[in-house]
Design a protein around this motif. Sequence first.
Motif, PDB file in Angstrom:
ATOM      1  N   HIS A 220      15.191  19.743 -13.111  1.00  0.00           N
ATOM      2  CA  HIS A 220      15.018  18.880 -12.836  1.00  0.00           C
ATOM      3  C   HIS A 220      14.721  18.284 -13.811  1.00  0.00           C
ATOM      4  O   HIS A 220      14.018  17.314 -14.548  1.00  0.00           O
ATOM      5  CB  HIS A 220      13.555  18.978 -12.356  1.00  0.00           C
ATOM      6  CG  HIS A 220      13.351  19.711 -10.746  1.00  0.00           C
ATOM      7  ND1 HIS A 220      14.298  19.401  -9.868  1.00  0.00           N
ATOM      8  CD2 HIS A 220      12.625  21.034 -11.044  1.00  0.00           C
ATOM      9  CE1 HIS A 220      13.677  20.315  -8.863  1.00  0.00           C
ATOM     10  NE2 HIS A 220      12.673  21.179  -9.235  1.00  0.00           N
ATOM     11  N   PRO A 221      16.188  17.968 -15.123  1.00  0.00           N
ATOM     12  CA  PRO A 221      15.876  16.998 -15.963  1.00  0.00           C
ATOM     13  C   PRO A 221      15.426  15.745 -15.723  1.00  0.00           C
ATOM     14  O   PRO A 221      15.263  15.071 -16.876  1.00  0.00           O
ATOM     15  CB  PRO A 221      17.145  17.074 -16.159  1.00  0.00           C
ATOM     16  CG  PRO A 221      18.544  17.417 -15.294  1.00  0.00           C
ATOM     17  CD  PRO A 221      17.862  18.157 -14.229  1.00  0.00           C
ATOM     18  N   GLY A 222      15.759  15.000 -14.476  1.00  0.00           N
ATOM     19  CA  GLY A 222      15.467  13.202 -13.776  1.00  0.00           C
ATOM     20  C   GLY A 222      13.884  13.224 -14.059  1.00  0.00           C
ATOM     21  O   GLY A 222      13.182  12.772 -14.611  1.00  0.00           O
ATOM     22  N   LEU A 223      13.241  14.796 -13.649  1.00  0.00           N
ATOM     23  CA  LEU A 223      11.818  14.203 -13.378  1.00  0.00           C
ATOM     24  C   LEU A 223      11.016  14.613 -14.889  1.00  0.00           C
ATOM     25  O   LEU A 223      10.189  13.923 -15.180  1.00  0.00           O
ATOM     26  CB  LEU A 223      11.047  14.928 -12.721  1.00  0.00           C
ATOM     27  CG  LEU A 223       9.817  16.066 -12.357  1.00  0.00           C
ATOM     28  CD1 LEU A 223       9.466  14.471 -11.885  1.00  0.00           C
ATOM     29  CD2 LEU A 223       9.704  17.110 -11.378  1.00  0.00           C
ATOM     30  N   ASN A 224      12.145  15.703 -15.436  1.00  0.00           N
ATOM     31  CA  ASN A 224      11.441  16.420 -17.072  1.00  0.00           C
ATOM     32  C   ASN A 224      11.339  15.162 -17.903  1.00  0.00           C
ATOM     33  O   ASN A 224      10.700  14.886 -19.042  1.00  0.00           O
ATOM     34  CB  ASN A 224      12.351  17.205 -16.900  1.00  0.00           C
ATOM     35  CG  ASN A 224      11.659  17.770 -18.670  1.00  0.00           C
ATOM     36  OD1 ASN A 224      10.546  18.446 -18.489  1.00  0.00           O
ATOM     37  ND2 ASN A 224      12.737  17.660 -20.048  1.00  0.00           N
ATOM     38  N   SER A 225      12.356  14.165 -17.471  1.00  0.00           N
ATOM     39  CA  SER A 225      12.746  12.792 -18.326  1.00  0.00           C
ATOM     40  C   SER A 225      10.964  12.010 -18.418  1.00  0.00           C
ATOM     41  O   SER A 225      11.245  11.189 -19.567  1.00  0.00           O
ATOM     42  CB  SER A 225      13.981  11.578 -18.197  1.00  0.00           C
ATOM     43  OG  SER A 225      13.028  11.038 -16.903  1.00  0.00           O
ATOM     44  N   TYR A 226      10.230  11.600 -17.541  1.00  0.00           N
ATOM     45  CA  TYR A 226       8.778  11.400 -17.812  1.00  0.00           C
ATOM     46  C   TYR A 226       7.877  11.966 -17.568  1.00  0.00           C
ATOM     47  O   TYR A 226       6.682  12.185 -18.231  1.00  0.00           O
ATOM     48  CB  TYR A 226       9.082  10.077 -16.679  1.00  0.00           C
ATOM     49  CG  TYR A 226       9.400  10.835 -15.418  1.00  0.00           C
ATOM     50  CD1 TYR A 226       8.058  10.587 -14.662  1.00  0.00           C
ATOM     51  CD2 TYR A 226      10.246  10.540 -14.756  1.00  0.00           C
ATOM     52  CE1 TYR A 226       8.185  10.898 -13.091  1.00  0.00           C
ATOM     53  CE2 TYR A 226      10.330  10.803 -13.425  1.00  0.00           C
ATOM     54  CZ  TYR A 226       9.331  10.897 -12.831  1.00  0.00           C
ATOM     55  OH  TYR A 226       9.548  11.295 -11.220  1.00  0.00           O
ATOM     56  N   ARG A 228       7.337  15.694 -18.469  1.00  0.00           N
ATOM     57  CA  ARG A 228       8.008  16.498 -19.560  1.00  0.00           C
ATOM     58  C   ARG A 228       6.762  17.825 -18.811  1.00  0.00           C
ATOM     59  O   ARG A 228       6.790  18.176 -19.156  1.00  0.00           O
ATOM     60  CB  ARG A 228       8.278  15.879 -20.903  1.00  0.00           C
ATOM     61  CG  ARG A 228       8.984  14.947 -21.926  1.00  0.00           C
ATOM     62  CD  ARG A 228       8.015  14.168 -22.262  1.00  0.00           C
ATOM     63  NE  ARG A 228       7.071  14.394 -22.787  1.00  0.00           N
ATOM     64  CZ  ARG A 228       5.911  14.542 -23.969  1.00  0.00           C
ATOM     65  NH1 ARG A 228       6.772  14.222 -25.216  1.00  0.00           N
ATOM     66  NH2 ARG A 228       4.912  14.152 -24.106  1.00  0.00           N
ATOM     67  N   GLN A 335      13.560  10.451  -2.780  1.00  0.00           N
ATOM     68  CA  GLN A 335      13.724  11.281  -4.797  1.00  0.00           C
ATOM     69  C   GLN A 335      13.173  12.535  -3.907  1.00  0.00           C
ATOM     70  O   GLN A 335      13.622  13.367  -4.820  1.00  0.00           O
ATOM     71  CB  GLN A 335      12.519  10.683  -4.582  1.00  0.00           C
ATOM     72  CG  GLN A 335      12.178  10.429  -6.686  1.00  0.00           C
ATOM     73  CD  GLN A 335      11.182   9.620  -6.428  1.00  0.00           C
ATOM     74  OE1 GLN A 335      11.251   8.666  -7.393  1.00  0.00           O
ATOM     75  NE2 GLN A 335       9.650  10.021  -6.576  1.00  0.00           N
ATOM     76  N   GLU A 338      15.826  15.090  -3.310  1.00  0.00           N
ATOM     77  CA  GLU A 338      16.581  15.491  -4.090  1.00  0.00           C
ATOM     78  C   GLU A 338      16.371  16.175  -5.393  1.00  0.00           C
ATOM     79  O   GLU A 338      16.874  17.106  -5.278  1.00  0.00           O
ATOM     80  CB  GLU A 338      17.379  14.206  -5.068  1.00  0.00           C
ATOM     81  CG  GLU A 338      17.715  14.129  -5.951  1.00  0.00           C
ATOM     82  CD  GLU A 338      18.365  13.035  -6.582  1.00  0.00           C
ATOM     83  OE1 GLU A 338      19.457  13.061  -7.548  1.00  0.00           O
ATOM     84  OE2 GLU A 338      17.514  12.062  -6.352  1.00  0.00           O
ATOM     85  N   ILE A 339      15.090  16.336  -5.402  1.00  0.00           N
ATOM     86  CA  ILE A 339      14.274  17.599  -6.053  1.00  0.00           C
ATOM     87  C   ILE A 339      14.661  18.609  -5.433  1.00  0.00           C
ATOM     88  O   ILE A 339      14.870  19.100  -5.754  1.00  0.00           O
ATOM     89  CB  ILE A 339      12.893  16.372  -6.644  1.00  0.00           C
ATOM     90  CG1 ILE A 339      12.946  15.010  -7.933  1.00  0.00           C
ATOM     91  CG2 ILE A 339      12.044  17.900  -7.203  1.00  0.00           C
ATOM     92  CD1 ILE A 339      11.801  14.667  -8.049  1.00  0.00           C
ATOM     93  N   GLU A 342      17.545  19.923  -5.453  1.00  0.00           N
ATOM     94  CA  GLU A 342      18.230  20.846  -6.718  1.00  0.00           C
ATOM     95  C   GLU A 342      17.272  22.094  -7.098  1.00  0.00           C
ATOM     96  O   GLU A 342      18.391  22.375  -7.940  1.00  0.00           O
ATOM     97  CB  GLU A 342      17.341  20.645  -7.854  1.00  0.00           C
ATOM     98  CG  GLU A 342      18.277  17.905  -8.560  1.00  0.00           C
ATOM     99  CD  GLU A 342      17.192  17.566  -9.178  1.00  0.00           C
ATOM    100  OE1 GLU A 342      17.963  16.211  -9.883  1.00  0.00           O
ATOM    101  OE2 GLU A 342      16.191  18.081  -9.867  1.00  0.00           O
TER     102      GLU A 342
END
Length: 389
Positions: A220-226, A228, A335, A338-339, A342
């Motif tokens: 989940h790079p998108g979630l992990n971007s904010y 972490r 949203q 999508e998560i 993944e």
Amino acid sequence: MAKDHATDDLNAVRRNVDTANGLPNEHYTDPATFDAEAKAVLHSSWAGLAVGADVPENGDAKPMEFLGIPLLLLRDKDGDVRVFQNICRHRGMILVDAARKIEGAIRCPYHSWCYSTKGALVSTPHVGGAGHNTHDAIVKEDLGLIEVRSHIWRDVVFINLDGQAEPFEVVNADLIARWHENTAPLYHGGDDSAFALDVQCNWKLAVENFAESYHLPWIHPGLNSYSRLEDHYNIEKPIANTSSGAFSGQGTLVYRQLTAEDGTTFPDFEGLSDKWNEGAEYICLYPNVLLAAQREHAYAIILEPIARDRTIEHVHLYYASPQTDDDLRMRNTAQWKEIFEEDISVVEGMQRGRAAPGFDGGRFSPAMDGPTHCFHDWVAAKMGATADG
């Protein structure tokens, strides 16, 4: 696998997390083990079946199956949600074959025996011969629908199939206490706030994956971007005894609300402390319900175990108000979908990996995998394994 060897393998699951193995392969691949686990783990616990929003109005009925058992989810004439075995007490005929509203009585399509929405047998036409609607051998009071013990919490309809579990509030007292602030009403978002994912994996793999945050940077790079990996913490409530509840999961200290271009957000739930301003928790309530608590919306995922290698994930989103912004709500559903999508390749990949005969269940990172080991330990205990140090 010989019985004593299988017992040793399960006992190894119950070791401390730093030396434990995971559940053996057959718990993901073997039909006989799937059936045994269903009875020992799912029948004996408070398992998630559905949500109250599935039957929103009095008289609404929805036929379902759980582990092959035909069930009927029903909101009775007084508004209480009930679960019955979906069979007539006469010859075992399925009563309701499609979701519909019950107008009057539940009528068996075979011989027209009729039941009230509270399960009472109210009519037995011609049971004593043509034109005779009673018979001394047919005692209506003894032949009501078979009701399955149920309880609703956070709109999830939990069932205890064997009828032997302690009351839901007793079994799950620790999680209820942990989320004592989260008692405001939950409002289902409607048709655009529910979806299902058909996943080719054992139901336990979906629990294991949801319990931990270890995989966030890669899956989940998108979630992990904010939010972490380092912003997360483990949650573990291990089993005390085979009749007690247990749960595990993860929390984040950095929860970001979904915001529209004009700054609109969903209204917050009332009565929350500052902890929830930027925090959120994601917990697996064993055996098969995945829950999220956040400041302005929540969700429940009910895992339906179809087969040893197939699970349907039923996802439902909830809000603090019955009226929310349509576009924002649909964005929120998209949203989360999508998560969750993944994760599909991961759980399906682990399912395929369980065909490797040399795999011993794997090992756990004591720092990162505590919530997953907590779940494995609970399953092994329910299957009769003993703690092994």
